[in-house]
Design a protein around this motif. Structure first.
Motif, PDB file in Angstrom:
ATOM      1  N   GLN A   1     -22.882 -40.684  38.552  1.00 36.70           N
ATOM      2  CA  GLN A   1     -23.180 -40.047  37.189  1.00 36.70           C
ATOM      3  C   GLN A   1     -22.061 -39.697  36.528  1.00 36.70           C
ATOM      4  OE1 GLN A   1     -26.244 -37.337  37.795  1.00 36.70           O
ATOM      5  NE2 GLN A   1     -27.964 -38.546  38.141  1.00 36.70           N
ATOM      6  N   SER A   2     -21.624 -39.762  35.276  1.00 37.96           N
ATOM      7  CA  SER A   2     -20.644 -39.303  34.772  1.00 37.96           C
ATOM      8  C   SER A   2     -21.047 -38.506  33.365  1.00 37.96           C
ATOM      9  CB  SER A   2     -19.553 -40.289  34.354  1.00 37.96           C
ATOM     10  OG  SER A   2     -20.418 -41.214  33.648  1.00 37.96           O
ATOM     11  N   ASP A   3     -20.041 -37.609  33.075  1.00 34.74           N
ATOM     12  CA  ASP A   3     -20.182 -36.659  31.848  1.00 34.74           C
ATOM     13  C   ASP A   3     -19.735 -37.645  30.607  1.00 34.74           C
ATOM     14  OD1 ASP A   3     -21.178 -34.298  32.363  1.00 34.74           O
ATOM     15  OD2 ASP A   3     -19.401 -33.719  33.205  1.00 34.74           O
ATOM     16  N   ILE A   4     -20.422 -37.469  29.568  1.00 32.28           N
ATOM     17  CA  ILE A   4     -20.054 -37.843  28.304  1.00 32.28           C
ATOM     18  C   ILE A   4     -19.926 -36.469  27.305  1.00 32.28           C
ATOM     19  CG2 ILE A   4     -20.685 -39.171  26.088  1.00 32.28           C
ATOM     20  CD1 ILE A   4     -22.747 -40.774  27.849  1.00 32.28           C
ATOM     21  N   ALA A   5     -18.771 -36.202  26.787  1.00 31.77           N
ATOM     22  CA  ALA A   5     -18.427 -35.215  26.168  1.00 31.77           C
ATOM     23  C   ALA A   5     -18.801 -35.513  24.554  1.00 31.77           C
ATOM     24  CB  ALA A   5     -16.829 -34.626  26.245  1.00 31.77           C
ATOM     25  N   GLN A   6     -18.783 -34.244  23.939  1.00 30.14           N
ATOM     26  CA  GLN A   6     -19.020 -34.607  22.689  1.00 30.14           C
ATOM     27  C   GLN A   6     -18.044 -35.185  21.842  1.00 30.14           C
ATOM     28  OE1 GLN A   6     -21.802 -34.340  20.752  1.00 30.14           O
ATOM     29  NE2 GLN A   6     -20.637 -34.785  18.831  1.00 30.14           N
ATOM     30  N   SER A   7     -16.811 -34.802  22.241  1.00 22.85           N
ATOM     31  CA  SER A   7     -15.498 -35.562  21.639  1.00 22.85           C
ATOM     32  C   SER A   7     -15.662 -37.281  21.591  1.00 22.85           C
ATOM     33  CB  SER A   7     -14.299 -34.927  22.315  1.00 22.85           C
ATOM     34  OG  SER A   7     -14.196 -35.108  23.446  1.00 22.85           O
ATOM     35  N   GLN A   8     -16.437 -37.663  22.771  1.00 26.72           N
ATOM     36  CA  GLN A   8     -16.339 -39.196  22.677  1.00 26.72           C
ATOM     37  C   GLN A   8     -17.141 -39.775  21.818  1.00 26.72           C
ATOM     38  OE1 GLN A   8     -16.851 -38.345  27.247  1.00 26.72           O
ATOM     39  NE2 GLN A   8     -16.621 -40.820  27.039  1.00 26.72           N
ATOM     40  N   LEU A   9     -18.184 -38.888  21.170  1.00 27.21           N
ATOM     41  CA  LEU A   9     -19.103 -39.405  20.090  1.00 27.21           C
ATOM     42  C   LEU A   9     -18.327 -39.159  18.649  1.00 27.21           C
ATOM     43  CD1 LEU A   9     -20.954 -39.776  22.187  1.00 27.21           C
ATOM     44  CD2 LEU A   9     -22.597 -38.570  20.939  1.00 27.21           C
ATOM     45  N   GLY A  10     -17.427 -38.336  18.642  1.00 34.28           N
ATOM     46  CA  GLY A  10     -16.922 -38.283  17.137  1.00 34.28           C
ATOM     47  C   GLY A  10     -18.016 -36.862  16.505  1.00 34.28           C
TER      48      GLY A  10
ATOM     49  N   ASP B   1     -29.471 -35.922  11.588  1.00 33.62           N
ATOM     50  CA  ASP B   1     -29.199 -37.252  12.247  1.00 33.62           C
ATOM     51  C   ASP B   1     -27.837 -37.745  12.023  1.00 33.62           C
ATOM     52  OD1 ASP B   1     -29.986 -39.857  13.212  1.00 33.62           O
ATOM     53  OD2 ASP B   1     -31.005 -40.420  11.449  1.00 33.62           O
ATOM     54  N   ASP B   2     -27.274 -38.610  12.702  1.00 32.66           N
ATOM     55  CA  ASP B   2     -26.238 -39.287  12.729  1.00 32.66           C
ATOM     56  C   ASP B   2     -26.065 -40.675  13.156  1.00 32.66           C
ATOM     57  OD1 ASP B   2     -23.192 -39.759  13.005  1.00 32.66           O
ATOM     58  OD2 ASP B   2     -22.740 -37.756  12.950  1.00 32.66           O
ATOM     59  N   SER B   3     -26.053 -41.438  12.504  1.00 35.99           N
ATOM     60  CA  SER B   3     -26.083 -42.942  13.002  1.00 35.99           C
ATOM     61  C   SER B   3     -24.769 -43.352  13.672  1.00 35.99           C
ATOM     62  CB  SER B   3     -26.410 -43.727  11.841  1.00 35.99           C
ATOM     63  OG  SER B   3     -25.639 -43.953  10.918  1.00 35.99           O
ATOM     64  N   ALA B   4     -23.556 -42.935  13.307  1.00 41.18           N
ATOM     65  CA  ALA B   4     -22.471 -43.226  13.892  1.00 41.18           C
ATOM     66  C   ALA B   4     -22.439 -42.362  15.392  1.00 41.18           C
ATOM     67  CB  ALA B   4     -21.232 -42.522  13.056  1.00 41.18           C
ATOM     68  N   GLN B   5     -22.946 -41.328  15.323  1.00 40.93           N
ATOM     69  CA  GLN B   5     -23.029 -40.902  16.809  1.00 40.93           C
ATOM     70  C   GLN B   5     -23.828 -41.724  17.725  1.00 40.93           C
ATOM     71  OE1 GLN B   5     -23.165 -36.468  17.549  1.00 40.93           O
ATOM     72  NE2 GLN B   5     -22.103 -36.116  15.454  1.00 40.93           N
ATOM     73  N   ALA B   6     -24.986 -41.725  17.017  1.00 40.03           N
ATOM     74  CA  ALA B   6     -26.082 -42.515  17.870  1.00 40.03           C
ATOM     75  C   ALA B   6     -25.314 -43.877  18.420  1.00 40.03           C
ATOM     76  CB  ALA B   6     -27.348 -42.823  17.066  1.00 40.03           C
ATOM     77  N   ASP B   7     -24.867 -44.551  17.422  1.00 41.04           N
ATOM     78  CA  ASP B   7     -24.054 -45.880  17.680  1.00 41.04           C
ATOM     79  C   ASP B   7     -23.177 -45.682  18.917  1.00 41.04           C
ATOM     80  OD1 ASP B   7     -25.329 -47.309  15.693  1.00 41.04           O
ATOM     81  OD2 ASP B   7     -23.479 -47.207  14.396  1.00 41.04           O
ATOM     82  N   ALA B   8     -22.283 -44.542  18.798  1.00 37.17           N
ATOM     83  CA  ALA B   8     -21.402 -44.289  19.911  1.00 37.17           C
ATOM     84  C   ALA B   8     -21.989 -43.969  21.285  1.00 37.17           C
ATOM     85  CB  ALA B   8     -20.465 -43.059  19.578  1.00 37.17           C
ATOM     86  N   LEU B   9     -22.957 -43.090  21.315  1.00 38.02           N
ATOM     87  CA  LEU B   9     -23.669 -42.753  22.565  1.00 38.02           C
ATOM     88  C   LEU B   9     -24.410 -44.168  23.244  1.00 38.02           C
ATOM     89  CD1 LEU B   9     -24.488 -40.671  24.677  1.00 38.02           C
ATOM     90  CD2 LEU B   9     -26.252 -40.117  23.405  1.00 38.02           C
ATOM     91  N   ALA B  10     -25.363 -44.753  22.444  1.00 38.90           N
ATOM     92  CA  ALA B  10     -25.898 -45.942  22.939  1.00 38.90           C
ATOM     93  C   ALA B  10     -24.561 -46.862  23.362  1.00 38.90           C
ATOM     94  CB  ALA B  10     -26.691 -46.876  21.819  1.00 38.90           C
ATOM     95  N   GLY B  11     -23.559 -47.008  22.660  1.00 40.70           N
ATOM     96  CA  GLY B  11     -22.466 -48.143  22.885  1.00 40.70           C
ATOM     97  C   GLY B  11     -21.930 -47.834  24.685  1.00 40.70           C
ATOM     98  N   ILE B  12     -21.694 -46.441  24.571  1.00 42.69           N
ATOM     99  CA  ILE B  12     -21.106 -46.036  26.117  1.00 42.69           C
ATOM    100  C   ILE B  12     -22.093 -46.210  27.071  1.00 42.69           C
ATOM    101  CG2 ILE B  12     -20.703 -43.943  27.400  1.00 42.69           C
ATOM    102  CD1 ILE B  12     -19.593 -42.516  24.845  1.00 42.69           C
ATOM    103  N   VAL B  13     -23.525 -46.036  26.746  1.00 47.45           N
ATOM    104  CA  VAL B  13     -24.533 -46.413  27.924  1.00 47.45           C
ATOM    105  C   VAL B  13     -24.509 -47.904  27.983  1.00 47.45           C
ATOM    106  CG1 VAL B  13     -27.068 -46.401  28.442  1.00 47.45           C
ATOM    107  CG2 VAL B  13     -25.874 -44.186  27.421  1.00 47.45           C
TER     108      VAL B  13
END
Lengths: 106, 224
Positions: free
Chosen positions: B186-195, B207-219
């Motif tokens: 398991q690893s941490d995802i910091a808020q800064s990685q989502l912008g 809602d924030d589609s750019a952040q959702a894109d970023a989190l889903a992209g990391i996963v």
């Protein structure tokens, strides 16, 4: 009116440098905009007398708690329960003066 | 997409809880441990938006309600941290999850046997502090004086209503020392990685589609 030598009139006794005060000002406005979901331009237009708690519908007690926690995290200060009163949250100027005093006493 | 799942309660009873799932029997199956309390509301849409993106990326995901949350018939005041941890463990088994995505305080109940991610994990003491602070501010506004230490003392013994949520004494005692721990894989995802800024900070759900894109992209990008 602007103070003598261009110094702001509302300097508080701790006398932070103008650069520090300006940095705190923009940090605090950004933080309020983030927490309340305000248009950054609306927050940027805050003056010392702009009303906060009781004036902004977004700012309920849960949002105040979030705002204080975020101030602690971003400014690196600790806010005690006893510090929190209606006066400090009433206007933007009062909140900024509070943050400035906390930073100075670190 | 929206159904229920059955979870065993204490004393052999079972309850049906809400389940939002994108299940197409694919190889990667992500169990989502959502944020808690007011943050759950603020992040609900964002969480499901991330799941929609995972679905589009060929990944199944499951968002089970725990007893006492949302539409649950089980009283929140009777829930414990240990009970919720066991509940998420049961969910992992029921859905044959291969990964876990824990959001904020959801990290406190993320099954340790699953590889995955803790997004902006929140500790129990921080969660309590925010809720207690909101309560003392509301009390002060109403002309009553409440003290955080006295409230906590009462809460440890009798439970507390915080921010509209009824928390039992056991839950409060458990949260006082609950820290999110990254298990192996398991690893941490910091808020800064989502912008941008965390949506839990907002006074209103957002809602924030750019952040959702970023989190889903990391996963999607780092799930083996």
């Amino acid at each position: 009116m602007a103070g003598i030598l261009g110094k702001p009139m509302n300097s508080i006794p701790t006398i932070p440098s103008e650069a520090e005060a300006a940095a705190l000002d923009s940090e605090l406005k950004g933080l309020i905009a983030d927490v309340l979901g305000l248009d950054p331009a609306q927050a940027a237009a805050f003056g010392p007398d702009s009303g906060l708690f009781g004036h902004l519908p977004e700012l309920d007690s849960m949002a105040v708690a979030g705002l204080l926690t975020e101030m602690e995290d971003r400014l690196g200060i600790v806010i005690e329960d006893d510090d929190v009163d209606g006066e400090m949250l009433e206007t933007y100027g009062a909140l900024r003066a509070f943050a400035q005093a906390k930073l100075a006493s670190r | 997409m929206i159904s229920t799942w059955t979870i065993a309660g204490p004393y052999g009873a079972t309850t049906d809880e809400l389940l939002v799932a994108f299940d197409r029997a694919r190889a990667r199956r992500v169990l989502v441990c959502p944020a808690w309390f007011d943050e759950a509301n603020k992040l609900r849409r964002f969480t499901v938006e991330v799941m929609r993106r995972l679905d589009a990326a060929g990944i199944d995901s499951f968002l089970p309600d725990l007893p006492g949350c949302n539409d649950s018939l089980a009283p929140l005041g009777g829930q414990t941290l240990a009970g919720w941890q066991a509940g998420m463990q049961a969910a992992a088994t029921t859905f044959a999850a291969t990964h876990v995505l824990a959001i904020r305080a959801g990290a406190l109940v993320a099954p340790a046997h699953l590889p995955g991610w803790h997004y902006a994990a929140q500790s129990g003491p921080k969660l309590l502090r925010g809720l207690i602070r909101a309560r003392t501010i509301a009390a002060r506004e109403a002309g009553r004086e409440e003290n955080a230490d006295a409230l906590m003392e009462w809460g440890r013994a009798e439970g507390l209503m915080l921010g509209g949520w009824t928390l039992g004494a056991a839950m409060i005692r458990e949260l006082e020392s609950a820290e999110p721990a990254l298990a192996e894989g398991q690893s941490d995802i910091a808020q800064s990685q989502l912008g941008g800024n965390g949506l839990w900070l907002r006074a209103e759900p957002g809602d924030d589609s750019a952040q959702a894109d970023a989190l889903a992209g990391i996963v999607a990008g780092s799930a083996p």
